[in-house]
Design a protein around this motif. Structure first.
Motif, PDB file in Angstrom:
ATOM      1  N   GLN A 196       6.717  -3.395   6.441  1.00  0.00           N
ATOM      2  CA  GLN A 196       5.313  -3.605   7.285  1.00  0.00           C
ATOM      3  C   GLN A 196       4.365  -4.330   6.095  1.00  0.00           C
ATOM      4  OE1 GLN A 196       5.685   0.525   6.345  1.00  0.00           O
ATOM      5  NE2 GLN A 196       5.934   1.181   8.716  1.00  0.00           N
TER       6      GLN A 196
ATOM      7  N   GLU B 287       0.885  -1.399   0.450  1.00  0.00           N
ATOM      8  CA  GLU B 287      -0.295   0.350   0.030  1.00  0.00           C
ATOM      9  C   GLU B 287       0.281   0.985  -0.219  1.00  0.00           C
ATOM     10  OE1 GLU B 287      -2.451  -0.765   3.215  1.00  0.00           O
ATOM     11  OE2 GLU B 287      -4.030  -1.932   2.238  1.00  0.00           O
ATOM     12  N   ALA B 288       0.508   2.436  -0.479  1.00  0.00           N
ATOM     13  CA  ALA B 288       1.307   3.800  -0.731  1.00  0.00           C
ATOM     14  C   ALA B 288       1.570   3.889   0.761  1.00  0.00           C
ATOM     15  CB  ALA B 288       0.541   4.903  -0.557  1.00  0.00           C
ATOM     16  N   ASN B 289       3.166   4.755   0.614  1.00  0.00           N
ATOM     17  CA  ASN B 289       3.826   5.035   2.053  1.00  0.00           C
ATOM     18  C   ASN B 289       3.997   3.534   3.214  1.00  0.00           C
ATOM     19  OD1 ASN B 289       3.647   7.458   1.315  1.00  0.00           O
ATOM     20  ND2 ASN B 289       1.686   7.827   1.971  1.00  0.00           N
ATOM     21  N   GLU B 290       3.860   2.103   3.024  1.00  0.00           N
ATOM     22  CA  GLU B 290       4.087   1.211   3.091  1.00  0.00           C
ATOM     23  C   GLU B 290       5.649   0.217   2.551  1.00  0.00           C
ATOM     24  OE1 GLU B 290       1.405  -2.679   5.054  1.00  0.00           O
ATOM     25  OE2 GLU B 290       1.267  -2.298   2.488  1.00  0.00           O
ATOM     26  N   SER B 291       6.222  -0.185   3.742  1.00  0.00           N
ATOM     27  CA  SER B 291       7.731  -0.473   3.877  1.00  0.00           C
ATOM     28  C   SER B 291       7.134  -1.886   3.240  1.00  0.00           C
ATOM     29  CB  SER B 291       8.561  -0.562   5.018  1.00  0.00           C
ATOM     30  OG  SER B 291       7.812  -1.298   6.033  1.00  0.00           O
TER      31      SER B 291
END
Length: 140
Positions: free
Chosen positions: A49, A42-46
Motif C-alpha cells: 500500500q 505510514e502507520a498501519n500501512e502495508s
C-alpha cells in the motif's frame, strides 16, 4: 557505533525498468543520490500500500506490483549513520512518469552502460544487478 546499533529507516522501494534495459531512478530535492521511487511507510500501512501511494505521489502515475522481492538491508543514502530496510518490489507503471512531490528529477538510465550519477547503495548493490539479471533472462 556498529552497523547493528545504527537507527533503522524502513521503506518500500520500486524497481521500475523497461525492455530496453533502462531503469527509472529518482532524486529527491536537496539530495545528491539517485534511488528508487518509494519511501517511508505510514502507520498501519502495508509495504505494498505504501509503495503504490508513494508512486502516485512521487511520479503521478498508477502502478501494479509484478513481484515482491523481499526485504534487503543496506546503508541509507541520505541519512548518515542509518541502516535502510527496504521492501523491494518489481513494479510496472500504468502510464508515463513525471517528477512531482518531493522529487527534484527522474531519469531513465541504461543499466548496461556506465552511469554517471551518484547512486544510493540500495540502487547500486541490489537494484541494478536485479535489472541486469532480468533483462539477460528475457533475452534467452
Amino acid at each position: 557505533m556498529t552497523q547493528s546499533q545504527r537507527p533503522v529507516i524502513t521503506v518500500a522501494a520500486a524497481i521500475i525498468f523497461n525492455a530496453q534495459g533502462q531503469a527509472l531512478l529518482a532524486r529527491k530535492r536537496n539530495t545528491e543520490f539517485f534511488m528508487q521511487v518509494g519511501g517511508k511507510l505510514e502507520a498501519n500501512e502495508s509495504a505494498q500500500q505504501g509503495l503504490l501511494r508513494e508512486i502516485q505521489e512521487e511520479i503521478s502515475v498508477a502502478a501494479r506490483i509484478v513481484k515482491d522481492l523481499g526485504i534487503v538491508e543496506t546503508v541509507a543514502a541520505n541519512e548518515a549513520n542509518h541502516r535502510l530496510l527496504a521492501h523491494l518490489f518489481h513494479v510496472e507503471l500504468l502510464g508515463d512518469a513525471q517528477a512531482s512531490a518531493e522529487l527534484a528529477e527522474i531519469q531513465w538510465v541504461n543499466v548496461f552502460a556506465p552511469i554517471d550519477l551518484a547512486l544510493a547503495p540500495l540502487t547500486e548493490r541490489y537494484v541494478l544487478p536485479y535489472i541486469r539479471q532480468q533483462c539477460a533472462e528475457s533475452q534467452n
